[in-house]
Design an enzyme around this catalytic site. Structure first.
Site, PDB file in Angstrom:
ATOM      1  N   ASP A 187      35.385  -3.647  43.169  1.00 39.58           N
ATOM      2  CA  ASP A 187      36.451  -3.360  44.116  1.00 39.58           C
ATOM      3  C   ASP A 187      37.624  -2.754  43.341  1.00 39.58           C
ATOM      4  O   ASP A 187      38.160  -3.396  42.423  1.00 39.58           O
ATOM      5  CB  ASP A 187      36.860  -4.641  44.847  1.00 39.58           C
ATOM      6  CG  ASP A 187      37.810  -4.347  45.999  1.00 39.58           C
ATOM      7  OD1 ASP A 187      38.614  -3.400  45.876  1.00 39.58           O
ATOM      8  OD2 ASP A 187      37.765  -5.077  47.014  1.00 39.58           O
ATOM      9  N   TYR A 203      45.467   2.999  51.075  1.00 37.28           N
ATOM     10  CA  TYR A 203      46.858   2.804  51.531  1.00 37.28           C
ATOM     11  C   TYR A 203      47.734   2.146  50.471  1.00 37.28           C
ATOM     12  O   TYR A 203      48.920   2.019  50.664  1.00 37.28           O
ATOM     13  CB  TYR A 203      46.902   1.984  52.832  1.00 37.28           C
ATOM     14  CG  TYR A 203      46.146   0.669  52.763  1.00 37.28           C
ATOM     15  CD1 TYR A 203      46.714  -0.447  52.179  1.00 37.28           C
ATOM     16  CD2 TYR A 203      44.857   0.563  53.261  1.00 37.28           C
ATOM     17  CE1 TYR A 203      46.015  -1.637  52.090  1.00 37.28           C
ATOM     18  CE2 TYR A 203      44.147  -0.613  53.193  1.00 37.28           C
ATOM     19  CZ  TYR A 203      44.728  -1.719  52.599  1.00 37.28           C
ATOM     20  OH  TYR A 203      44.025  -2.884  52.504  1.00 37.28           O
ATOM     21  N   LYS A 204      47.123   1.718  49.346  1.00 43.05           N
ATOM     22  CA  LYS A 204      47.920   1.097  48.272  1.00 43.05           C
ATOM     23  C   LYS A 204      48.416   2.207  47.340  1.00 43.05           C
ATOM     24  O   LYS A 204      49.237   3.011  47.752  1.00 43.05           O
ATOM     25  CB  LYS A 204      47.080   0.031  47.572  1.00 43.05           C
ATOM     26  CG  LYS A 204      46.824  -1.177  48.495  1.00 43.05           C
ATOM     27  CD  LYS A 204      45.879  -2.208  47.915  1.00 43.05           C
ATOM     28  CE  LYS A 204      45.733  -3.385  48.901  1.00 43.05           C
ATOM     29  NZ  LYS A 204      44.567  -4.225  48.624  1.00 43.05           N
ATOM     30  N   PHE A 256      40.150 -11.220  45.792  1.00 41.76           N
ATOM     31  CA  PHE A 256      40.896 -11.201  47.050  1.00 41.76           C
ATOM     32  C   PHE A 256      40.064 -11.927  48.112  1.00 41.76           C
ATOM     33  O   PHE A 256      38.864 -11.658  48.252  1.00 41.76           O
ATOM     34  CB  PHE A 256      41.125  -9.742  47.458  1.00 41.76           C
ATOM     35  CG  PHE A 256      42.112  -9.565  48.574  1.00 41.76           C
ATOM     36  CD1 PHE A 256      43.474  -9.595  48.335  1.00 41.76           C
ATOM     37  CD2 PHE A 256      41.673  -9.360  49.874  1.00 41.76           C
ATOM     38  CE1 PHE A 256      44.382  -9.422  49.370  1.00 41.76           C
ATOM     39  CE2 PHE A 256      42.574  -9.184  50.910  1.00 41.76           C
ATOM     40  CZ  PHE A 256      43.932  -9.215  50.654  1.00 41.76           C
ATOM     41  N   ARG A 280      55.614 -10.430  43.063  1.00 46.45           N
ATOM     42  CA  ARG A 280      54.798  -9.337  42.556  1.00 46.45           C
ATOM     43  C   ARG A 280      55.558  -8.012  42.668  1.00 46.45           C
ATOM     44  O   ARG A 280      56.167  -7.724  43.696  1.00 46.45           O
ATOM     45  CB  ARG A 280      53.519  -9.289  43.397  1.00 46.45           C
ATOM     46  CG  ARG A 280      52.425  -8.446  42.861  1.00 46.45           C
ATOM     47  CD  ARG A 280      51.163  -8.677  43.653  1.00 46.45           C
ATOM     48  NE  ARG A 280      51.293  -8.207  45.033  1.00 46.45           N
ATOM     49  CZ  ARG A 280      50.268  -7.846  45.800  1.00 46.45           C
ATOM     50  NH1 ARG A 280      49.052  -7.925  45.331  1.00 46.45           N
ATOM     51  NH2 ARG A 280      50.461  -7.444  47.027  1.00 46.45           N
TER      52      ARG A 280
HETATM   53  C1  LIG Z   1      44.043  -5.038  49.766  1.00 42.98           C
HETATM   54  C2  LIG Z   1      42.692  -5.611  49.515  1.00 42.98           C
HETATM   55  C3  LIG Z   1      41.774  -5.774  50.560  1.00 42.98           C
HETATM   56  C4  LIG Z   1      42.151  -5.486  51.980  1.00 42.98           C
HETATM   57  O1  LIG Z   1      41.060  -5.117  52.759  1.00 42.98           O
HETATM   58  P1  LIG Z   1      41.315  -4.325  54.130  1.00 42.98           P
HETATM   59  O2  LIG Z   1      40.002  -4.348  54.804  1.00 42.98           O
HETATM   60  O3  LIG Z   1      41.786  -2.954  53.759  1.00 42.98           O
HETATM   61  O4  LIG Z   1      42.378  -5.047  54.882  1.00 42.98           O
HETATM   62  C5  LIG Z   1      40.499  -6.231  50.244  1.00 42.98           C
HETATM   63  N1  LIG Z   1      40.160  -6.508  48.961  1.00 42.98           N
HETATM   64  C6  LIG Z   1      41.030  -6.368  47.937  1.00 42.98           C
HETATM   65  C7  LIG Z   1      40.607  -6.680  46.547  1.00 42.98           C
HETATM   66  C8  LIG Z   1      42.333  -5.939  48.185  1.00 42.98           C
HETATM   67  O5  LIG Z   1      43.203  -5.832  47.194  1.00 42.98           O
END
Ligand SMILES: *Cc1c(COP(=O)(O)O)cnc(C)c1O
Length: 397
Positions: free
Chosen positions: A184, A209-210, A113, A356
């Protein structure tokens, strides 16, 4: 056995909507509204500042961490919640780098990400020009774990394709090379069984939050392996990670264990909403969630491939290699997704052409999947998506 009819009943899902985007933002637990209202009125309202002690606010970051820990194979006392995932990525990588002062390379992959890569890029810039972020193709990671790599930072489940990295094998390989790991779990926690202790993972981070359904802006979490927890120095050394915050020492001394990864004042309203979501997770076993998730994704793929010949599977076909999401490629995927949303099926779109769909057994069942595919098949067959209103790009896709 997890009672999925009971867990589904605990979510407030809008009528006429099939929600296949719980991988991005989980839905509202029914109990969350009253819980938050109660916290605001009875605790904040009546207790004022005494709520930190009387209502146990100060213990929420570790209490919630322990409840999340059960889902990711982390022992009690090894996970703490707070801040955002991007911040926790920075914190974990900075701490890991400090434990390997003789090495200057962070290895990651191009499927990661972007925020994770951006955060490390920013961190390394402030550390100096001799540091390097090395980004390789996901399938080439193992070959690039060389003896100059200080930290291997990977997202276990690819946010676009759902492809799973082999955490156990890659962590072992990293350790053989003297490399520390930062995993992660953004698309793993609540999606697939994770065994951080069994894999000997060093650091892990994730969001709530996911799949965990903590609500927009819910706090992130960080795990530090017990043997490192008292050695890892937090680069974000806030007062609540101090050994004795209320001594107000001018000198920073990290607290014991994972609590040193706390930074500042925790978001209590948001954590209260998350605690309502964790009550539902307390009713679930990850092995049951995984088995049902595989059934749902297999059903979805089979039906889409039988009815939508223009869509190309972008996720691994082998369910063992796939998280709890399924992606399909289509050049006009953005417009298709907008048309689907207008017809009550919510998924999302990731540029340039990935549609997705997330499958979340706590509240999605086989009937939902069948109805969603029927609607998708109509949208594709009748080219419903080919209309100007579905082409307009919104701020969040
Ligand atoms: C959703 C996601 C994020 C988002 O980071 P936030 O700081 O919560 O906005 C970061 N890394 C990965 C791998 C994600 O899937």
């Amino acid at each position: 056995m997890t009672d999925f009819a009971a867990t589904k009943a605990m979510f407030d899902l809008p009528k006429g909507v099939i929600y296949l985007d719980g991988n991005s933002l989980g839905p509202l637990p029914r109990a969350a509204g009253a819980r938050v209202k109660d916290m605001m009125e009875q605790e904040w309202g009546q207790m004022l500042i005494t709520g930190w002690n009387k209502a146990g606010w100060m213990g929420l970051p570790t209490g919630l961490g322990d409840r999340i820990g059960r889902l990711i194979g982390a022992a009690p006392g090894t996970v703490v919640t707070g801040d955002t995932l991007s911040i926790k990525v920075y914190q974990a990588v900075a701490s890991a780098l400090e434990l390997r002062p003789d090495r200057k390379v962070v290895l990651s992959d191009s499927g990661n990400f972007p925020s994770d890569l951006y955060m490390v890029d920013g961190l390394l810039r402030s550390l100096g020009s001799d540091y390097e972020l090395r980004v390789v193709a996901p399938e080439d990671v193992a070959a690039h774990i060389t003896d100059d790599v200080a930290v291997l930072m990977l997202t276990e489940v690819d946010y676009r394709s759902g492809r799973i990295h082999d955490m156990k094998t890659l962590t072992e390989l990293a350790h053989t090379n003297g490399t520390l790991t930062v995993w992660d779990l953004a698309h793993s926690a609540g999606a697939i069984p994770v065994d951080l202790s069994g894999c000997n993972a060093d650091f892990a981070v994730g969001c709530t939050y996911k799949y965990l359904n903590g609500g927009p802006g819910a706090p992130a979490f960080i795990y530090v392996a017990p043997h490192l927890a008292d050695r890892a120095r937090p680069a974000l050394s806030g007062w609540l990670g101090h050994e004795t915050p209320f001594a107000f020492d001018l000198e920073y001394r990290p607290g014991g264990g994972v609590e040193r990864m706390r930074v500042g004042t925790p978001p209590i309203i948001q954590m209260t909403a998350l605690s309502a979501a964790m009550d539902i997770w307390d009713m679930a076993e990850m092995s049951d969630v995984r088995a049902k998730s595989i059934d749902l994704t297999e059903l979805f793929i089979a039906r889409v491939e039988a009815t939508c010949p223009d869509l190309q599977l972008a996720s691994p076909r082998d369910p063992a290699q796939r998280g709890s999401q399924v992606s399909f490629r289509f050049a006009e995927g953005y417009a298709v997704m907008q048309a689907l949303i207008a017809h009550g099926v919510i998924g999302d779109f990731r540029a340039p052409e990935i549609m997705r769909f997330g499958f979340t057994p706590l509240y999605i069942d086989a009937q939902d999947v069948e109805r969603a595919v029927d609607i998708l098949a109509d949208v594709m067959r009748d080219r419903v998506w080919d209309a100007p209103e579905y082409m307009v790009r919104q701020r969040v896709t």
